[in-house]
Design a protein around this motif. Structure first.
Motif, PDB file in Angstrom:
ATOM      1  N   TRP A 157      -6.310   8.331 -55.058  1.00 52.83           N
ATOM      2  CA  TRP A 157      -7.488   7.502 -54.836  1.00 52.83           C
ATOM      3  C   TRP A 157      -7.233   6.037 -55.180  1.00 52.83           C
ATOM      4  O   TRP A 157      -7.680   5.139 -54.464  1.00 52.83           O
ATOM      5  N   LYS A 158      -6.502   5.784 -56.254  1.00 55.34           N
ATOM      6  CA  LYS A 158      -6.281   4.394 -56.691  1.00 55.34           C
ATOM      7  C   LYS A 158      -5.502   3.595 -55.660  1.00 55.34           C
ATOM      8  O   LYS A 158      -5.850   2.444 -55.356  1.00 55.34           O
ATOM      9  N   ILE A 159      -4.458   4.188 -55.111  1.00 57.58           N
ATOM     10  CA  ILE A 159      -3.672   3.466 -54.108  1.00 57.58           C
ATOM     11  C   ILE A 159      -4.473   3.286 -52.825  1.00 57.58           C
ATOM     12  O   ILE A 159      -4.368   2.251 -52.158  1.00 57.58           O
ATOM     13  N   ALA A 160      -5.291   4.264 -52.478  1.00 58.02           N
ATOM     14  CA  ALA A 160      -6.140   4.134 -51.287  1.00 58.02           C
ATOM     15  C   ALA A 160      -7.122   2.975 -51.449  1.00 58.02           C
ATOM     16  O   ALA A 160      -7.357   2.211 -50.507  1.00 58.02           O
ATOM     17  N   ILE A 161      -7.674   2.816 -52.646  1.00 57.01           N
ATOM     18  CA  ILE A 161      -8.590   1.690 -52.909  1.00 57.01           C
ATOM     19  C   ILE A 161      -7.848   0.358 -52.813  1.00 57.01           C
ATOM     20  O   ILE A 161      -8.338  -0.602 -52.209  1.00 57.01           O
ATOM     21  N   VAL A 162      -6.664   0.289 -53.405  1.00 54.75           N
ATOM     22  CA  VAL A 162      -5.889  -0.959 -53.365  1.00 54.75           C
ATOM     23  C   VAL A 162      -5.520  -1.312 -51.932  1.00 54.75           C
ATOM     24  O   VAL A 162      -5.626  -2.478 -51.514  1.00 54.75           O
ATOM     25  N   CYS A 163      -5.107  -0.317 -51.150  1.00 57.01           N
ATOM     26  CA  CYS A 163      -4.736  -0.582 -49.760  1.00 57.01           C
ATOM     27  C   CYS A 163      -5.934  -1.024 -48.925  1.00 57.01           C
ATOM     28  O   CYS A 163      -5.809  -1.913 -48.084  1.00 57.01           O
ATOM     29  N   SER A 164      -7.088  -0.423 -49.167  1.00 59.96           N
ATOM     30  CA  SER A 164      -8.258  -0.858 -48.405  1.00 59.96           C
ATOM     31  C   SER A 164      -8.713  -2.252 -48.846  1.00 59.96           C
ATOM     32  O   SER A 164      -9.219  -3.025 -48.034  1.00 59.96           O
ATOM     33  N   ALA A 165      -8.514  -2.577 -50.114  1.00 58.34           N
ATOM     34  CA  ALA A 165      -8.850  -3.929 -50.574  1.00 58.34           C
ATOM     35  C   ALA A 165      -7.898  -4.961 -49.967  1.00 58.34           C
ATOM     36  O   ALA A 165      -8.309  -6.073 -49.618  1.00 58.34           O
ATOM     37  N   LEU A 166      -6.622  -4.604 -49.822  1.00 54.35           N
ATOM     38  CA  LEU A 166      -5.682  -5.507 -49.156  1.00 54.35           C
ATOM     39  C   LEU A 166      -6.048  -5.672 -47.685  1.00 54.35           C
ATOM     40  O   LEU A 166      -5.817  -6.729 -47.100  1.00 54.35           O
ATOM     41  N   GLY A 167      -6.612  -4.633 -47.100  1.00 56.10           N
ATOM     42  CA  GLY A 167      -7.052  -4.722 -45.714  1.00 56.10           C
ATOM     43  C   GLY A 167      -8.181  -5.715 -45.518  1.00 56.10           C
ATOM     44  O   GLY A 167      -8.386  -6.217 -44.419  1.00 56.10           O
ATOM     45  N   LEU A 168      -8.917  -5.999 -46.572  1.00 54.73           N
ATOM     46  CA  LEU A 168      -9.986  -6.997 -46.480  1.00 54.73           C
ATOM     47  C   LEU A 168      -9.439  -8.391 -46.183  1.00 54.73           C
ATOM     48  O   LEU A 168     -10.160  -9.244 -45.658  1.00 54.73           O
ATOM     49  N   LEU A 169      -8.186  -8.614 -46.502  1.00 52.41           N
ATOM     50  CA  LEU A 169      -7.591  -9.932 -46.296  1.00 52.41           C
ATOM     51  C   LEU A 169      -7.145 -10.173 -44.859  1.00 52.41           C
ATOM     52  O   LEU A 169      -6.768 -11.284 -44.510  1.00 52.41           O
ATOM     53  N   ILE A 170      -7.177  -9.124 -44.034  1.00 48.19           N
ATOM     54  CA  ILE A 170      -6.796  -9.277 -42.629  1.00 48.19           C
ATOM     55  C   ILE A 170      -7.922 -10.001 -41.914  1.00 48.19           C
ATOM     56  O   ILE A 170      -9.065  -9.575 -41.934  1.00 48.19           O
ATOM     57  N   ILE A 171      -7.589 -11.088 -41.297  1.00 46.95           N
ATOM     58  CA  ILE A 171      -8.602 -11.842 -40.548  1.00 46.95           C
ATOM     59  C   ILE A 171      -8.233 -11.739 -39.083  1.00 46.95           C
ATOM     60  O   ILE A 171      -7.321 -12.398 -38.606  1.00 46.95           O
ATOM     61  N   GLY A 172      -8.926 -10.867 -38.372  1.00 49.01           N
ATOM     62  CA  GLY A 172      -8.659 -10.660 -36.959  1.00 49.01           C
ATOM     63  C   GLY A 172      -9.758 -11.277 -36.123  1.00 49.01           C
ATOM     64  O   GLY A 172     -10.530 -12.122 -36.583  1.00 49.01           O
ATOM     65  N   GLN A 173      -9.837 -10.813 -34.901  1.00 53.27           N
ATOM     66  CA  GLN A 173     -10.863 -11.317 -34.007  1.00 53.27           C
ATOM     67  C   GLN A 173     -12.231 -10.869 -34.497  1.00 53.27           C
ATOM     68  O   GLN A 173     -12.457  -9.699 -34.769  1.00 53.27           O
ATOM     69  N   LEU A 174     -13.120 -11.790 -34.647  1.00 56.15           N
ATOM     70  CA  LEU A 174     -14.505 -11.550 -35.064  1.00 56.15           C
ATOM     71  C   LEU A 174     -14.611 -10.866 -36.423  1.00 56.15           C
ATOM     72  O   LEU A 174     -15.619 -10.248 -36.733  1.00 56.15           O
ATOM     73  N   LEU A 175     -13.566 -10.937 -37.229  1.00 62.92           N
ATOM     74  CA  LEU A 175     -13.520 -10.335 -38.568  1.00 62.92           C
ATOM     75  C   LEU A 175     -13.793  -8.833 -38.551  1.00 62.92           C
ATOM     76  O   LEU A 175     -14.217  -8.259 -39.548  1.00 62.92           O
ATOM     77  N   LEU A 233     -14.825   4.843 -50.050  1.00 60.63           N
ATOM     78  CA  LEU A 233     -13.846   5.377 -51.006  1.00 60.63           C
ATOM     79  C   LEU A 233     -14.402   5.372 -52.424  1.00 60.63           C
ATOM     80  O   LEU A 233     -14.135   6.297 -53.197  1.00 60.63           O
ATOM     81  N   PHE A 234     -15.139   4.342 -52.786  1.00 55.31           N
ATOM     82  CA  PHE A 234     -15.727   4.295 -54.129  1.00 55.31           C
ATOM     83  C   PHE A 234     -16.698   5.458 -54.343  1.00 55.31           C
ATOM     84  O   PHE A 234     -16.751   6.045 -55.415  1.00 55.31           O
ATOM     85  N   PHE A 235     -17.469   5.804 -53.313  1.00 57.59           N
ATOM     86  CA  PHE A 235     -18.442   6.879 -53.451  1.00 57.59           C
ATOM     87  C   PHE A 235     -17.811   8.267 -53.400  1.00 57.59           C
ATOM     88  O   PHE A 235     -18.429   9.241 -53.808  1.00 57.59           O
ATOM     89  N   SER A 236     -16.598   8.388 -52.862  1.00 55.00           N
ATOM     90  CA  SER A 236     -15.983   9.704 -52.697  1.00 55.00           C
ATOM     91  C   SER A 236     -14.838   9.947 -53.673  1.00 55.00           C
ATOM     92  O   SER A 236     -13.928  10.718 -53.372  1.00 55.00           O
ATOM     93  N   LYS A 237     -14.872   9.340 -54.825  1.00 56.33           N
ATOM     94  CA  LYS A 237     -13.791   9.486 -55.794  1.00 56.33           C
ATOM     95  C   LYS A 237     -13.611  10.938 -56.231  1.00 56.33           C
ATOM     96  O   LYS A 237     -12.486  11.411 -56.401  1.00 56.33           O
ATOM     97  N   ASN A 238     -14.674  11.683 -56.361  1.00 50.62           N
ATOM     98  CA  ASN A 238     -14.588  13.061 -56.867  1.00 50.62           C
ATOM     99  C   ASN A 238     -13.946  14.014 -55.860  1.00 50.62           C
ATOM    100  O   ASN A 238     -13.555  15.112 -56.225  1.00 50.62           O
TER     101      ASN A 238
END
Length: 78
Positions: free
Chosen positions: A37-55, A68-73
Motif C-alpha cells: 500500500w505504501k509504495i502504491a500511495i507514493v507512486c500515485s502521488a508522483l503521478g500527480l506531478l504529470i501535467i498532460g493535456q487538460l490536466l 487508495l487512502f480509503f482502501s488501506k485495509n
C-alpha cells in the motif's frame, strides 16, 4: 531562445513525464494486486506531478490517491 534550446526543453519535459508515468503505472499495478500500500500511495502521488493535456492525468491520479487512502485495509500487509 533559439530552436535548439526549445527542442531540448521539450525533450527534458517529455522525459520527466515518461518517468513519472512509469511510476503511476507501477502504482496502478500494485493497487490491482493489492500489494504494498505504501509504495502504491507514493507512486500515485508522483503521478500527480504529470501535467498532460487538460490536466487529465493529474486529476485521475488524485482520484486514485484518494481511493487508495480509503482502501488501506484491503491490502495484504506483510
Amino acid at each position: 531562445m533559439n530552436e535548439e534550446q526549445i527542442k531540448n526543453a521539450f525533450l527534458a519535459c517529455g522525459s520527466i513525464g515518461i518517468i513519472l508515468s512509469v511510476f503511476a503505472i507501477l502504482g496502478g499495478i500494485l493497487s490491482f494486486k493489492r500489494k504494498n500500500w505504501k509504495i502504491a500511495i507514493v507512486c500515485s502521488a508522483l503521478g500527480l506531478l504529470i501535467i498532460g493535456q487538460l490536466l487529465l492525468s493529474s486529476i485521475l491520479c488524485l482520484i486514485a490517491t484518494i481511493l487508495l487512502f480509503f482502501s488501506k485495509n484491503e491490502f495484504i500487509i506483510k
